[in-house]
Scaffold this motif. Sequence first.
Motif, PDB file in Angstrom:
ATOM      1  N   SER A   1       7.277  15.972 -17.803  1.00 55.14           N
ATOM      2  CA  SER A   1       6.530  16.147 -18.050  1.00 55.14           C
ATOM      3  C   SER A   1       4.967  16.096 -17.628  1.00 55.14           C
ATOM      4  N   PRO A   2       4.148  16.745 -18.289  1.00 50.53           N
ATOM      5  CA  PRO A   2       2.900  16.620 -18.333  1.00 50.53           C
ATOM      6  C   PRO A   2       1.701  15.806 -18.184  1.00 50.53           C
ATOM      7  N   GLU A   3       2.655  15.339 -19.469  1.00 51.27           N
ATOM      8  CA  GLU A   3       2.538  13.818 -19.777  1.00 51.27           C
ATOM      9  C   GLU A   3       2.606  12.408 -19.050  1.00 51.27           C
ATOM     10  N   ARG A   4       1.642  11.402 -18.670  1.00 55.89           N
ATOM     11  CA  ARG A   4       1.663  10.508 -17.698  1.00 55.89           C
ATOM     12  C   ARG A   4       2.850   9.618 -18.084  1.00 55.89           C
ATOM     13  N   ASP A   5       3.610   9.314 -20.178  1.00 54.71           N
ATOM     14  CA  ASP A   5       3.956   8.212 -20.029  1.00 54.71           C
ATOM     15  C   ASP A   5       5.817   8.808 -20.308  1.00 54.71           C
ATOM     16  N   ASP A   6       6.041  10.294 -19.879  1.00 48.65           N
ATOM     17  CA  ASP A   6       7.093  11.190 -19.306  1.00 48.65           C
ATOM     18  C   ASP A   6       7.393  10.725 -18.123  1.00 48.65           C
ATOM     19  N   THR A   7       7.861   9.548 -18.130  1.00 46.46           N
ATOM     20  CA  THR A   7       8.437   9.589 -16.272  1.00 46.46           C
ATOM     21  C   THR A   7       9.286   8.489 -16.560  1.00 46.46           C
ATOM     22  N   ILE A   8      11.207   8.735 -15.342  1.00 46.63           N
ATOM     23  CA  ILE A   8      11.442   7.862 -15.413  1.00 46.63           C
ATOM     24  C   ILE A   8      11.131   7.275 -14.509  1.00 46.63           C
ATOM     25  N   LEU A   9      11.263   5.464 -14.366  1.00 46.83           N
ATOM     26  CA  LEU A   9      10.620   5.003 -12.603  1.00 46.83           C
ATOM     27  C   LEU A   9      12.532   4.214 -12.829  1.00 46.83           C
ATOM     28  N   VAL A  10      12.588   4.468 -11.243  1.00 52.41           N
ATOM     29  CA  VAL A  10      14.059   3.967 -10.774  1.00 52.41           C
ATOM     30  C   VAL A  10      13.179   3.031 -10.109  1.00 52.41           C
ATOM     31  N   THR A  11      12.396   2.396  -9.324  1.00 47.74           N
ATOM     32  CA  THR A  11      11.848   1.673  -8.167  1.00 47.74           C
ATOM     33  C   THR A  11      10.350   2.213  -7.812  1.00 47.74           C
ATOM     34  N   ASP A  12       9.704   0.783  -8.410  1.00 45.86           N
ATOM     35  CA  ASP A  12       8.240   0.593  -8.238  1.00 45.86           C
ATOM     36  C   ASP A  12       7.527   0.834  -6.940  1.00 45.86           C
ATOM     37  N   PRO A  13       6.991   1.992  -6.580  1.00 54.74           N
ATOM     38  CA  PRO A  13       6.305   1.866  -4.974  1.00 54.74           C
ATOM     39  C   PRO A  13       5.848   0.705  -4.838  1.00 54.74           C
ATOM     40  N   PHE A  14       4.694   0.021  -5.277  1.00 53.24           N
ATOM     41  CA  PHE A  14       3.903  -0.898  -5.752  1.00 53.24           C
ATOM     42  C   PHE A  14       4.679  -2.290  -5.569  1.00 53.24           C
ATOM     43  N   ALA A  15       5.617  -2.110  -6.102  1.00 52.29           N
ATOM     44  CA  ALA A  15       6.395  -3.526  -5.517  1.00 52.29           C
ATOM     45  C   ALA A  15       6.628  -4.034  -4.461  1.00 52.29           C
ATOM     46  N   ASP A  16       6.032  -5.634  -5.168  1.00 51.49           N
ATOM     47  CA  ASP A  16       6.001  -6.795  -3.886  1.00 51.49           C
ATOM     48  C   ASP A  16       7.320  -6.593  -3.129  1.00 51.49           C
TER      49      ASP A  16
ATOM     50  N   ASN B   1       1.119  -1.252  -0.008  1.00 47.36           N
ATOM     51  CA  ASN B   1       0.182   0.047   0.045  1.00 47.36           C
ATOM     52  C   ASN B   1       0.525   1.139   0.140  1.00 47.36           C
ATOM     53  N   VAL B   2       0.044   2.041  -0.787  1.00 50.08           N
ATOM     54  CA  VAL B   2       1.542   3.474  -0.827  1.00 50.08           C
ATOM     55  C   VAL B   2       0.793   4.747  -0.663  1.00 50.08           C
ATOM     56  N   VAL B   3       1.317   5.586  -0.242  1.00 47.94           N
ATOM     57  CA  VAL B   3       0.794   6.449   1.016  1.00 47.94           C
ATOM     58  C   VAL B   3       1.908   7.675  -0.081  1.00 47.94           C
ATOM     59  N   VAL B   4       1.291   8.520  -1.003  1.00 46.36           N
ATOM     60  CA  VAL B   4       1.240   9.651  -1.718  1.00 46.36           C
ATOM     61  C   VAL B   4       1.612  11.102  -1.033  1.00 46.36           C
ATOM     62  N   VAL B   5       2.947  11.725  -0.868  1.00 46.55           N
ATOM     63  CA  VAL B   5       2.362  13.041  -0.178  1.00 46.55           C
ATOM     64  C   VAL B   5       3.031  13.615  -0.668  1.00 46.55           C
ATOM     65  N   GLY B   6       2.644  15.000  -0.677  1.00 47.62           N
ATOM     66  CA  GLY B   6       3.417  16.353  -0.944  1.00 47.62           C
ATOM     67  C   GLY B   6       4.753  16.715   0.308  1.00 47.62           C
TER      68      GLY B   6
END
Length: 430
Positions: free
Chosen positions: A415-430, A3-8
Amino acid sequence: MANVVVVGAQWGDEGKGKIVDWLSERADIVARFQGGHNAGHTLVIDGAVYKLSLLPSGIVRGGKLSVIGNGVVLDPWHLVTEVEKLRAQGVEINEDNLLIAENTSLILPLHGELDRAREGAVGVAKIGTTGRGIGPAYEDKVGRRAIRVADLADEATVELRVDRLLAHHDALRRGLGLEPIDRDALIAQLKEIAPKVLPYAKPVWKVLTDARRAGKRILFEGAQGALLDVDFGTYPFVTSSNTLAGQAATGVGLGPTAIDFVLGIVKAYTTRVGEGPFAAELHDEDGQRLGERGHEFGTVTGRKRRCGWFDAVLVRQTCATSGVSGIALTKLDVLDGFKTLKICVGYELDGARIDYLPTAADQQARCKPIYEEMEGWSESTEGARSWADLPGAAIKYVRRIEELIQCPVAMLSTSPERDDTILVTDPFAD
Ligand code: IMP
């Protein structure tokens, strides 16, 4: 199951909307746990723009359960308007995909009026609130005189609650030169709105406990930012809720063991709306350029955001107070083209160097930034999807931030586009 919490991790407006949307695709449930309709999230999905302030971001995606937890203060009239607006855009909202905790406190019209009257009062230092009644509603909650969602089901209870509430508010209003509240009109308004809210009312803690047992993934969606936290923010220039990750548990009725990963959203520079101390604020061309390139205007109030360099002292502190596991760094592309970048690495306070934000408001206001300079980059980072797409100087900037805040980058948004993202660690990974 994670379970992931997203905070500013700054003063809000870090770009949570895009990240939450990205993660919500992988979650089964998206839950709001604090704040109210003072938040402003803009989601762009397949070219369509959705503006949310109260509803969890998961609502615009089919097959997700959206939850408004008890930590939120809920304006029922705003809820109905926001639901109707989204329905008009083709979003399906019903009692199967939206739940509201029965023990959620309501924001009433009198709260907004009081908020605005106080902000407008001559001689009182303004907080710069959104004027939506957030503070007064939380005051009534802890003052044990709030009307809660469950109360709406019984007319006699509504009347009792209104009388208790007005005994307090009418006295307050007299002092401010405002007319007393029309009791019968308020009761009539509440009776009218009740059937539009009650179908969503559930014991959310129970639904979420069962969901966890069934292995569902929950995304806890924070609003505002850590520096607006009522305990750890730049008090009194803060909002009236706890915005730190720990609130995710209490704000929906689960224990802290329900949280597996805390993702702190961090903008590559700093902004704030409203009043209050901001050591790294820029009043020059650089600040103007950040504002223009970053489109720094408030989603809710349209106010111009104040802009400044990245403040590593603040983010190191908020990563600690929220227990951040990894950050999502946003809007790096706004820094493209700056010859030199500065990072605030400490403060000078009354001649001494300190490495944290002091608690006293007058000391916060006297903190002078100590900067470290870094070389900028002329290439565009907009739309980068891998480290290889980034110029060396941009990578150095990101690595230096990680070092200074003592927390790794889990995601990088370019960028605001959702796919313009570099993923290093997946927060949802088990
Ligand atoms: P309130 O939450 O309306 O009481 O406002 C208190 C402070 O929090 C003000 O400085 C607002 O500008 C700020 N604030 C509230 N909501 C947000 C948000 O969603 N983003 C950024 N600042 C916010």
